[in-house]
Motif scaffolding. Structure first.
Motif, PDB file in Angstrom:
ATOM      1  N   GLN A   5       0.814  -1.209   0.000  1.00 14.40           N
ATOM      2  CA  GLN A   5       0.000   0.000   0.000  1.00 14.40           C
ATOM      3  C   GLN A   5       0.852   1.265   0.000  1.00 14.40           C
ATOM      4  OE1 GLN A   5      -2.887   0.041   3.111  1.00 14.40           O
ATOM      5  NE2 GLN A   5      -3.858   1.920   2.437  1.00 14.40           N
ATOM      6  N   THR A   6       2.080   1.179   0.515  1.00 13.79           N
ATOM      7  CA  THR A   6       2.931   2.362   0.588  1.00 13.79           C
ATOM      8  C   THR A   6       3.445   2.786  -0.783  1.00 13.79           C
ATOM      9  OG1 THR A   6       4.938   1.049   0.961  1.00 13.79           O
ATOM     10  CG2 THR A   6       3.657   1.694   2.901  1.00 13.79           C
ATOM     11  N   SER A   7       3.293   1.917  -1.765  1.00 14.05           N
ATOM     12  CA  SER A   7       3.855   2.212  -3.085  1.00 14.05           C
ATOM     13  C   SER A   7       2.922   3.046  -3.948  1.00 14.05           C
ATOM     14  CB  SER A   7       4.187   0.899  -3.816  1.00 14.05           C
ATOM     15  OG  SER A   7       2.992   0.197  -4.116  1.00 14.05           O
ATOM     16  N   ALA A   8       1.756   3.396  -3.442  1.00 10.42           N
ATOM     17  CA  ALA A   8       0.814   4.127  -4.274  1.00 10.42           C
ATOM     18  C   ALA A   8      -0.110   4.955  -3.407  1.00 10.42           C
ATOM     19  CB  ALA A   8      -0.015   3.145  -5.112  1.00 10.42           C
ATOM     20  N   THR A   9      -0.704   5.966  -4.020  1.00 11.91           N
ATOM     21  CA  THR A   9      -1.757   6.708  -3.347  1.00 11.91           C
ATOM     22  C   THR A   9      -2.980   5.795  -3.213  1.00 11.91           C
ATOM     23  OG1 THR A   9      -2.678   7.535  -5.412  1.00 11.91           O
ATOM     24  CG2 THR A   9      -0.934   8.858  -4.356  1.00 11.91           C
ATOM     25  N   VAL A  10      -3.915   6.180  -2.370  1.00 14.39           N
ATOM     26  CA  VAL A  10      -5.119   5.358  -2.215  1.00 14.39           C
ATOM     27  C   VAL A  10      -5.886   5.254  -3.535  1.00 14.39           C
ATOM     28  CG1 VAL A  10      -7.343   5.173  -1.022  1.00 14.39           C
ATOM     29  CG2 VAL A  10      -5.283   5.783   0.260  1.00 14.39           C
ATOM     30  N   GLY A  12      -4.664   5.469  -6.498  1.00 10.07           N
ATOM     31  CA  GLY A  12      -3.842   4.655  -7.378  1.00 10.07           C
ATOM     32  C   GLY A  12      -3.925   3.183  -7.024  1.00 10.07           C
ATOM     33  N   ASP A 139      -9.278   0.703   7.026  1.00 11.68           N
ATOM     34  CA  ASP A 139      -8.703   1.254   5.788  1.00 11.68           C
ATOM     35  C   ASP A 139      -9.422   0.750   4.542  1.00 11.68           C
ATOM     36  OD1 ASP A 139      -6.721   2.648   7.216  1.00 11.68           O
ATOM     37  OD2 ASP A 139      -5.432   0.873   7.256  1.00 11.68           O
ATOM     38  N   GLU A 161     -12.056   3.948  -4.706  1.00 14.24           N
ATOM     39  CA  GLU A 161     -11.642   4.767  -3.575  1.00 14.24           C
ATOM     40  C   GLU A 161     -12.815   5.618  -3.138  1.00 14.24           C
ATOM     41  OE1 GLU A 161     -10.627   8.479  -1.624  1.00 14.24           O
ATOM     42  OE2 GLU A 161     -11.264   8.313  -3.723  1.00 14.24           O
ATOM     43  N   GLY A 164     -10.975   8.402   1.079  1.00 18.78           N
ATOM     44  CA  GLY A 164      -9.654   7.996   1.538  1.00 18.78           C
ATOM     45  C   GLY A 164      -9.518   6.542   1.910  1.00 18.78           C
TER      46      GLY A 164
END
Length: 244
Positions: A5-10, A12, A139, A161, A164
């Motif tokens: 999940q850290t590799s992209a925006t929500v 994305g 989340d 999405e 958020g």
């Protein structure tokens, strides 16, 4: 299956998951959702006419996934009984009853008749706000929406999405034939009101018998959603009020 999940925006991440899962079986989608979010994933269920299918599927992934149930105070007694039946039948270990805040009822609906003058306002304090509060600790969440319900759901993605968070719609691709086949295969119990002609079941003041999908909800009004799935501007709290 796991995703970073850290590799992209929500947004994305939602777009990537939707591209990978848009044609997948609902069980595959649910397993991917659980692999991604674990204990930060919840299912929102109305325990309505079509809810048994998704609840059964989720129980196969993990019966401990939190199930958020909006007990509005306006539900049919049969729905409350059905909630107990399915929770026991599927061994769901974390069904959470979400109720409207006492202060909201006292200030906005003291006589429990707001639905007569403002169905949007009634949905807001009894559904939208309680769910907003409950989802603050998650989340990702799962809904039972399907494209064949029509209206704004015709273009429903499998993953999207919203405010958020990542929202999964694992039954988006399924029609009534697939739902009926799954119910028959697994001998799932029907909501008691289905036999009385209710195809979609919400609160008793705003639900009428109908054999045409969600047409029995808010009859005679230009309203097709309670407000839970209505898009909002970023950072703006809902001020509006389905099978979920």
């Amino acid at each position: 299956m796991a995703y970073d999940q850290t590799s992209a925006t929500v947004p994305g991440l939602a777009a990537r998951l939707d591209a990978e899962l848009r044609d997948a079986h609902p069980l595959t989608i649910l397993r991917a959702a659980y692999a991604q979010f674990g204990d930060k994933l919840a299912l929102v269920s109305s325990f309505g006419a079509e809810s048994a299918v998704l609840l059964h599927l989720v129980s196969q992934v993990s019966p401990s996934i939190p199930v958020l149930f909006l007990d509005t105070g306006m539900l049919f007694g049969q729905t409350l009984d059905y909630r107990k039946t399915l929770a026991s039948r599927f061994a769901l270990t974390d069904v959470r009853d979400l109720r409207p805040a006492f202060t909201d009822l006292a200030t906005q609906d003291p006589n429990s008749d707001l639905w007569r003058t403002s169905v949007d306002g009634c949905c807001n304090i009894r559904k939208v706000l309680p769910l907003d509060r409950a989802l603050s600790g998650f989340d990702g969440w799962i809904t039972g929406r399907k494209r064949f319900h029509g209206g704004d759901r015709l273009s429903l993605p499998v993953v999207e999405e919203a405010e958020g968070k990542i929202k999964f719609n694992p039954l988006a691709n399924w029609g009534k034939a697939e739902l009926d086949a799954y119910v028959a295969e697994h001998q799932l119990p029907a909501h008691p009101l289905v036999a009385q002609g209710y195809a979609s079941i919400g609160c008793w003041p705003c639900t009428q018998p109908s054999d045409d999908g969600r047409s029995g909800r808010w009859q005679g009004q230009e309203k097709t959603e309670c407000g839970i799935h209505v898009a909002r501007a970023p950072g703006v709290a809902s001020n509006v009020g389905g099978d979920i």
